[in-house]
Design a protein around this motif. Structure first.
Motif, PDB file in Angstrom:
ATOM      1  N   ALA A  71       9.783  -6.538   3.574  1.00 51.19           N
ATOM      2  CA  ALA A  71      10.829  -5.216   4.238  1.00 51.19           C
ATOM      3  C   ALA A  71       9.154  -3.608   3.637  1.00 51.19           C
ATOM      4  O   ALA A  71       8.860  -3.604   3.025  1.00 51.19           O
ATOM      5  CB  ALA A  71      11.930  -4.788   3.895  1.00 51.19           C
ATOM      6  N   VAL A  72       8.984  -3.647   5.533  1.00 52.55           N
ATOM      7  CA  VAL A  72       7.678  -2.380   5.214  1.00 52.55           C
ATOM      8  C   VAL A  72       8.855  -1.272   5.042  1.00 52.55           C
ATOM      9  O   VAL A  72      10.045  -1.033   6.431  1.00 52.55           O
ATOM     10  CB  VAL A  72       7.002  -2.449   6.153  1.00 52.55           C
ATOM     11  CG1 VAL A  72       6.165  -0.513   6.088  1.00 52.55           C
ATOM     12  CG2 VAL A  72       6.472  -3.176   6.517  1.00 52.55           C
ATOM     13  N   ILE A  73       8.969  -0.016   4.109  1.00 49.00           N
ATOM     14  CA  ILE A  73       9.440   0.822   3.698  1.00 49.00           C
ATOM     15  C   ILE A  73       8.394   1.919   3.498  1.00 49.00           C
ATOM     16  O   ILE A  73       7.672   2.508   3.983  1.00 49.00           O
ATOM     17  CB  ILE A  73      10.174   1.139   2.166  1.00 49.00           C
ATOM     18  CG1 ILE A  73       9.155   0.861   1.098  1.00 49.00           C
ATOM     19  CG2 ILE A  73      11.116  -0.098   2.169  1.00 49.00           C
ATOM     20  CD1 ILE A  73       9.629   0.669  -0.368  1.00 49.00           C
ATOM     21  N   ASP A  74       9.395   3.775   3.667  1.00 50.01           N
ATOM     22  CA  ASP A  74       9.428   4.756   3.658  1.00 50.01           C
ATOM     23  C   ASP A  74       8.982   5.970   3.006  1.00 50.01           C
ATOM     24  O   ASP A  74       7.854   6.441   3.582  1.00 50.01           O
ATOM     25  CB  ASP A  74       9.841   6.263   5.502  1.00 50.01           C
ATOM     26  CG  ASP A  74      11.255   5.761   4.871  1.00 50.01           C
ATOM     27  OD1 ASP A  74      10.888   5.915   3.397  1.00 50.01           O
ATOM     28  OD2 ASP A  74      11.870   6.903   5.516  1.00 50.01           O
ATOM     29  N   PRO A  94       3.659   1.700   1.434  1.00 51.21           N
ATOM     30  CA  PRO A  94       4.976   0.409   0.743  1.00 51.21           C
ATOM     31  C   PRO A  94       5.639  -0.961   1.161  1.00 51.21           C
ATOM     32  O   PRO A  94       6.407  -0.565   2.422  1.00 51.21           O
ATOM     33  CB  PRO A  94       5.558   2.489   0.544  1.00 51.21           C
ATOM     34  CG  PRO A  94       5.357   2.666   0.636  1.00 51.21           C
ATOM     35  CD  PRO A  94       4.177   2.523   1.398  1.00 51.21           C
ATOM     36  N   ALA A  95       5.860  -1.993   0.223  1.00 48.18           N
ATOM     37  CA  ALA A  95       6.346  -2.791   1.241  1.00 48.18           C
ATOM     38  C   ALA A  95       6.588  -3.769   0.357  1.00 48.18           C
ATOM     39  O   ALA A  95       6.115  -4.511  -0.968  1.00 48.18           O
ATOM     40  CB  ALA A  95       5.454  -3.396   2.203  1.00 48.18           C
ATOM     41  N   ILE A  96       8.190  -4.172   0.518  1.00 47.14           N
ATOM     42  CA  ILE A  96       8.736  -5.110  -0.678  1.00 47.14           C
ATOM     43  C   ILE A  96       9.192  -6.543  -0.022  1.00 47.14           C
ATOM     44  O   ILE A  96       9.750  -6.398   1.738  1.00 47.14           O
ATOM     45  CB  ILE A  96       9.879  -4.582  -1.179  1.00 47.14           C
ATOM     46  CG1 ILE A  96       9.615  -3.659  -1.770  1.00 47.14           C
ATOM     47  CG2 ILE A  96      10.634  -4.928  -2.407  1.00 47.14           C
ATOM     48  CD1 ILE A  96      10.906  -2.531  -2.168  1.00 47.14           C
ATOM     49  N   TYR A 116      17.273  -1.770  -4.187  1.00 47.26           N
ATOM     50  CA  TYR A 116      16.260  -1.927  -4.582  1.00 47.26           C
ATOM     51  C   TYR A 116      15.032  -0.649  -3.667  1.00 47.26           C
ATOM     52  O   TYR A 116      13.927  -0.579  -4.023  1.00 47.26           O
ATOM     53  CB  TYR A 116      15.309  -3.278  -4.704  1.00 47.26           C
ATOM     54  CG  TYR A 116      16.578  -4.165  -5.082  1.00 47.26           C
ATOM     55  CD1 TYR A 116      16.366  -3.842  -6.712  1.00 47.26           C
ATOM     56  CD2 TYR A 116      17.487  -4.570  -4.893  1.00 47.26           C
ATOM     57  CE1 TYR A 116      17.107  -5.076  -7.493  1.00 47.26           C
ATOM     58  CE2 TYR A 116      18.826  -5.526  -5.934  1.00 47.26           C
ATOM     59  CZ  TYR A 116      17.777  -5.493  -6.927  1.00 47.26           C
ATOM     60  OH  TYR A 116      19.482  -6.890  -7.449  1.00 47.26           O
ATOM     61  N   LEU A 117      16.118   0.051  -3.278  1.00 47.51           N
ATOM     62  CA  LEU A 117      15.145   1.237  -2.266  1.00 47.51           C
ATOM     63  C   LEU A 117      14.633   2.324  -3.010  1.00 47.51           C
ATOM     64  O   LEU A 117      13.912   2.573  -1.636  1.00 47.51           O
ATOM     65  CB  LEU A 117      15.405   1.133  -0.547  1.00 47.51           C
ATOM     66  CG  LEU A 117      15.548  -0.589  -0.161  1.00 47.51           C
ATOM     67  CD1 LEU A 117      16.302  -0.587   1.585  1.00 47.51           C
ATOM     68  CD2 LEU A 117      13.946  -1.821  -0.074  1.00 47.51           C
TER      69      LEU A 117
END
Ligand SMILES: Cc1cc2nc3c(=O)[nH]c(=O)nc-3n(C[C@H](O)[C@H](O)[C@H](O)COP(=O)(O)OP(=O)(O)OC[C@H]3O[C@@H](n4cnc5c(N)ncnc54)[C@H](O)[C@@H]3O)c2cc1C
Length: 321
Positions: free
Chosen positions: A188-191, A224-226, A257-258
């Motif tokens: 998951a790439v997050i903002d 940011p990436a999980i 977790y985001l």
């Protein structure tokens, strides 16, 4: 004098360590891998967001630990070469044991190990069979054949077995029956930043995940990436889910977790042969007078360290050392 020839099947850690050992002892080595690049389960993925930023995520092995002295010496070399560094000494508390990562993502270590070797990627091995003018012939998907004096098989065991049925060599049934846990992953790439505390890893945090890793906190991604890995039970139970269903379930499980961030791009990943359930008691299995050798993490331990040690031992046994 013509050097003896060996074909190594698999350019993961085990295959590359076997290949380096053999090359250093004067063998003519060819490494074949069906993947587009080297690494196998040392896999790093680049994902570009809709606004053009590129995140880097490890989606196989996440970090590694060191127990064996021979492995420790290699890791010291890799640290000195700038390929590997210590990430932390524990995720919830400092337990004194270093966790290492490769700079830029875990594949970087296997790329480093492949330097100077004749590695042929995008090359699917179909079969290994007795040769007409050599001990073995390795048949490749484009129809070509490689004659060789020895073969080192480093795929997950069910795959190695299916490729070597044609050799006529019998393998112990316990080896053939080695089963592997599966892993389903969400990349998951997050903002924005996640709410995973430093140093950025969570092991077995809940009923779904065995691992959650913040690739930005780990220092391999500026975006940011999980990486989320579902545990073996969840992965087995949901293996046959279609990708949309699996993705929706994992995305829901990931949301705590985001933090305040939302997912901008995501990928669903499945590892059929993630972790061997049972280990073979030796670091390799040699057959046909050491000319057909089986190696990989099912032999010396289901981790980075085990794969490396198995490859080293397999290379040595082929040379008769
Ligand atoms: C999701 C996941 C998380 C993990 N996390 C960790 C971790 O945090 N720490 C740790 O220490 N370990 C971890 N591991 C385990 C670690 O990644 C492995 O133990 C190690 O990388 C195995 O190396 P290997 O060389 O034995 O096998 P592989 O890396 O699987 O290499 C085998 C190679 O064979 C190739 N191959 C297969 N069939 C063919 C064919 N027919 N023709 C040509 N090539 C073929 C494959 O493409 C592959 O590259 C993890 C593994 C997974 C899957």
């Amino acid at each position: 004098m013509t050097p003896p020839r060996v074909v190594v099947v698999g350019a993961g850690l085990s295959g590359l360590m076997a290949a380096r050992t053999l090359a250093s002892r004067g063998w003519s080595v060819v490494v074949l891998d069906k993947g587009r690049g080297v690494g196998g389960r040392m896999a790093t993925r680049r994902i570009t967001t809709p606004d053009g930023r590129t995140a880097i995520l490890d989606h196989g092995a996440q970090f590694f630990t060191v127990r064996d002295e021979r492995f420790a010496a290699l890791v010291d070399e890799w640290v000195t070469a700038g390929v590997v560094r210590e990430w932390c000494r524990g995720f919830t508390a400092d337990d004194g044991h270093p966790r290492y990562v490769a700079n830029g993502g875990m594949t970087a270590l296997t790329k480093h190990l492949a330097n100077g070797l004749d590695v042929r990627t995008s090359t699917l091995v179909f079969a290994v069979k007795p040769g007409e003018t050599s001990r073995w012939t390795v048949v490749v998907d484009d129809g070509s054949e490689l004659d060789t004096d020895a073969v080192v098989m480093t795929c997950p065991l069910p795959q190695s077995y299916s490729l070597t049925v044609t050799t006529g060599v019998e393998l112990p049934s316990e080896l053939l029956l080695t089963d592997y846990d599966r892993t389903i992953g969400l990349l998951a790439v997050i903002d924005g930043p996640s709410n995973i505390a430093a140093p950025g890893g969570l092991q077995n945090p809940d009923e779904v995940f065995s691992w959650i890793g913040d690739n930005a906190a780990k220092g391999i991604s500026t975006v940011p990436a999980i990486t989320f890995h579902a545990n073996p039970e969840w992965s087995a139970a949901h293996w046959d889910d279609d990708a949309d269903t699996g993705l929706a379930l994992l995305t829901a499980a990931a949301s705590p977790y985001l933090g305040n961030a939302t997912i901008v791009t995501r990928e669903y990943k499945k590892w059929r042969f993630a972790t061997p359930k049972k280990l073979w008691p030796e670091p390799f299995h040699a057959t046909a007078e050491g000319t057909l050798v089986f190696a990989g993490d099912a032999f010396a331990g289901p981790k980075v360290e085990g794969a490396v040690l198995s490859g080293l031992a397999a290379g040595a046994v082929v040379t008769g050392a």
